[in-house]
Design an enzyme around this catalytic site. Structure first.
Site, PDB file in Angstrom:
ATOM      1  N   GLU A   1     -77.734  40.618  87.437  1.00 51.62           N
ATOM      2  CA  GLU A   1     -76.328  40.778  87.852  1.00 51.62           C
ATOM      3  C   GLU A   1     -75.659  39.426  88.058  1.00 51.62           C
ATOM      4  OE1 GLU A   1     -76.161  43.212  91.325  1.00 51.62           O
ATOM      5  OE2 GLU A   1     -76.555  45.061  90.197  1.00 51.62           O
TER       6      GLU A   1
ATOM      7  N   HIS B   1     -85.502  34.665  87.309  1.00 52.76           N
ATOM      8  CA  HIS B   1     -86.130  35.203  86.096  1.00 52.76           C
ATOM      9  C   HIS B   1     -87.405  35.968  86.454  1.00 52.76           C
ATOM     10  CE1 HIS B   1     -84.079  31.479  84.315  1.00 52.76           C
ATOM     11  NE2 HIS B   1     -83.556  32.456  83.613  1.00 52.76           N
TER      12      HIS B   1
HETATM   13  P1  AMP Z   1     -80.667  32.682  81.396  1.00 49.27           P
HETATM   14  O1  AMP Z   1     -82.034  32.143  81.162  1.00 49.27           O
HETATM   15  O2  AMP Z   1     -79.849  31.874  82.362  1.00 49.27           O
HETATM   16  O3  AMP Z   1     -79.937  33.043  80.131  1.00 49.27           O
HETATM   17  O4  AMP Z   1     -80.882  34.062  82.160  1.00 49.27           O
HETATM   18  C1  AMP Z   1     -81.772  35.037  81.682  1.00 49.27           C
HETATM   19  C2  AMP Z   1     -81.625  36.276  82.517  1.00 49.27           C
HETATM   20  O5  AMP Z   1     -81.919  35.970  83.880  1.00 49.27           O
HETATM   21  C3  AMP Z   1     -80.197  36.867  82.504  1.00 49.27           C
HETATM   22  O6  AMP Z   1     -80.287  38.286  82.486  1.00 49.27           O
HETATM   23  C4  AMP Z   1     -79.634  36.362  83.812  1.00 49.27           C
HETATM   24  O7  AMP Z   1     -78.600  37.172  84.315  1.00 49.27           O
HETATM   25  C5  AMP Z   1     -80.858  36.419  84.699  1.00 49.27           C
HETATM   26  N1  AMP Z   1     -80.721  35.548  85.868  1.00 49.27           N
HETATM   27  C6  AMP Z   1     -80.402  34.231  85.882  1.00 49.27           C
HETATM   28  N2  AMP Z   1     -80.312  33.781  87.149  1.00 49.27           N
HETATM   29  C7  AMP Z   1     -80.581  34.828  87.949  1.00 49.27           C
HETATM   30  C8  AMP Z   1     -80.650  35.012  89.368  1.00 49.27           C
HETATM   31  N3  AMP Z   1     -80.419  34.011  90.217  1.00 49.27           N
HETATM   32  N4  AMP Z   1     -80.964  36.229  89.846  1.00 49.27           N
HETATM   33  C9  AMP Z   1     -81.191  37.273  88.991  1.00 49.27           C
HETATM   34  N5  AMP Z   1     -81.152  37.169  87.644  1.00 49.27           N
HETATM   35  C10 AMP Z   1     -80.849  35.970  87.137  1.00 49.27           C
END
Ligand code: AMP
Length: 278
Positions: free
Chosen positions: A145, A32
């Site tokens: 991604e 994030h």
């Molecule tokens: P989430 O909080 O899991 O809904 O994710 C929020 C954003 O962070 C989304 O755009 C995800 O794709 C991105 N995200 C989550 N994990 C990763 C990661 N390991 N690397 C890059 N982006 C991430």
């Protein structure tokens, strides 16, 4: 400077200049933070939203146990240069309640892969992202991604609904052993955490076998998962836009449970032609 926490549409409407948005569900990790750092120079004001969106969880999924780490999240946002944390109440996002809502239909791309496993998931995701775009009115929004199908669907939605937002994708951030960072990784027991590396290793194996064609890539990934005793929900080799794979640029995607947590990962690969007769 610590970010300003806002909870209402009125506070958002008062923001000035161009706006970059990073939507999250909190439990923030370095993945994030990288999205936020990437977004920082793209606009005058950087907004990160923290909202665990009920409509993207089906009954029996982990909505109630999804990690919530508010104080630590604010520190991560500060470290990444976030100006405003938008942390709405459910009623702000769903004024008519969670049922009987106008929802965004993700179409056929929302029914394959993750959509096959979680039939109402992308409907909830696209609906909340559309609502966030309406409330925050960002010029640019940054997504990972890591959730590749989600990113593809958000791009489709922005085109289909003529939303005036630039969508930017960022590469997946990984732990030292290759495991893609995820808020759900904290629920891996120590032995599961070791086995969780199966996903990134399977992707590596698939990428290495890609010159022999999509079936070879898929078979190599499945074999590596089997080495770790991990049974996937799916291993798919697709075109970059998640259609049928053709020689050249492609994507390999895996979803698997390791213990209770359900993990997702994917990588770009280059496909050669399948050998004659295979
Ligand atoms: P989430 O909080 O899991 O809904 O994710 C929020 C954003 O962070 C989304 O755009 C995800 O794709 C991105 N995200 C989550 N994990 C990763 C990661 N390991 N690397 C890059 N982006 C991430």
């Amino acid at each position: 400077m610590s970010p300003r926490v806002v909870r209402t549409a009125a506070e958002l409407r008062a923001l000035e200049g161009t706006i970059a948005l990073v939507p999250t569900m909190g439990a923030l990790h370095d993945g994030h933070v990288q999205l936020m750092k990437h977004a920082r120079p793209l606009a005058d004001t950087l907004v990160a939203s923290i909202f665990v969106n009920p409509t993207q969880f089906a009954a029996g999924e982990d909505l109630d146990s999804y990690p919530r780490t508010w104080e630590a999240d604010l520190e991560r946002c500060e470290e990444a240069g976030v100006d405003v944390v938008f942390a709405p109440e459910v009623a702000t996002m769903y004024p008519a309640g969670l049922d009987d809502q106008v929802m965004v239909d993700p179409g056929p791309l929302g029914a394959i892969l993750e959509g096959e496993q979680r039939p109402t998931h992308f409907r909830g995701v696209l609906t909340v992202v559309a609502k966030l775009f309406g409330l925050v009115r960002p010029d640019v929004a940054v997504f990972g991604e890591k959730d590749y199908q989600q990113l593809a669907l958000i791009r489709l939605m922005v085109d289909a609904l003529c939303l005036d937002v630039e969508v930017v994708g960022c590469p997946t951030v990984r732990e030292a052993d290759g495991l893609a960072m995820s808020s759900r990784n904290r629920y891996l027991a120590p032995d599961e955490r070791q086995r969780a590396v199966a996903l990134s290793q399977a992707l590596d194996a698939g990428v290495a076998a890609g010159s022999h064609g999509p079936e070879a890539a898929r078979a190599a990934a499945l074999a590596r998962l089997a080495d770790f005793g991990v049974v996937p929900d799916y291993v798919a080799v697709t075109s970059p836009d998640l259609g049928d794979p053709t020689p050249g640029e492609a994507r390999i995607l895996i979803a698997a449970r390791v213990g209770k947590p359900r993990l997702l990962d994917n990588r770009a690969l280059t496909l050669g032609r399948a050998p004659e007769g295979s």
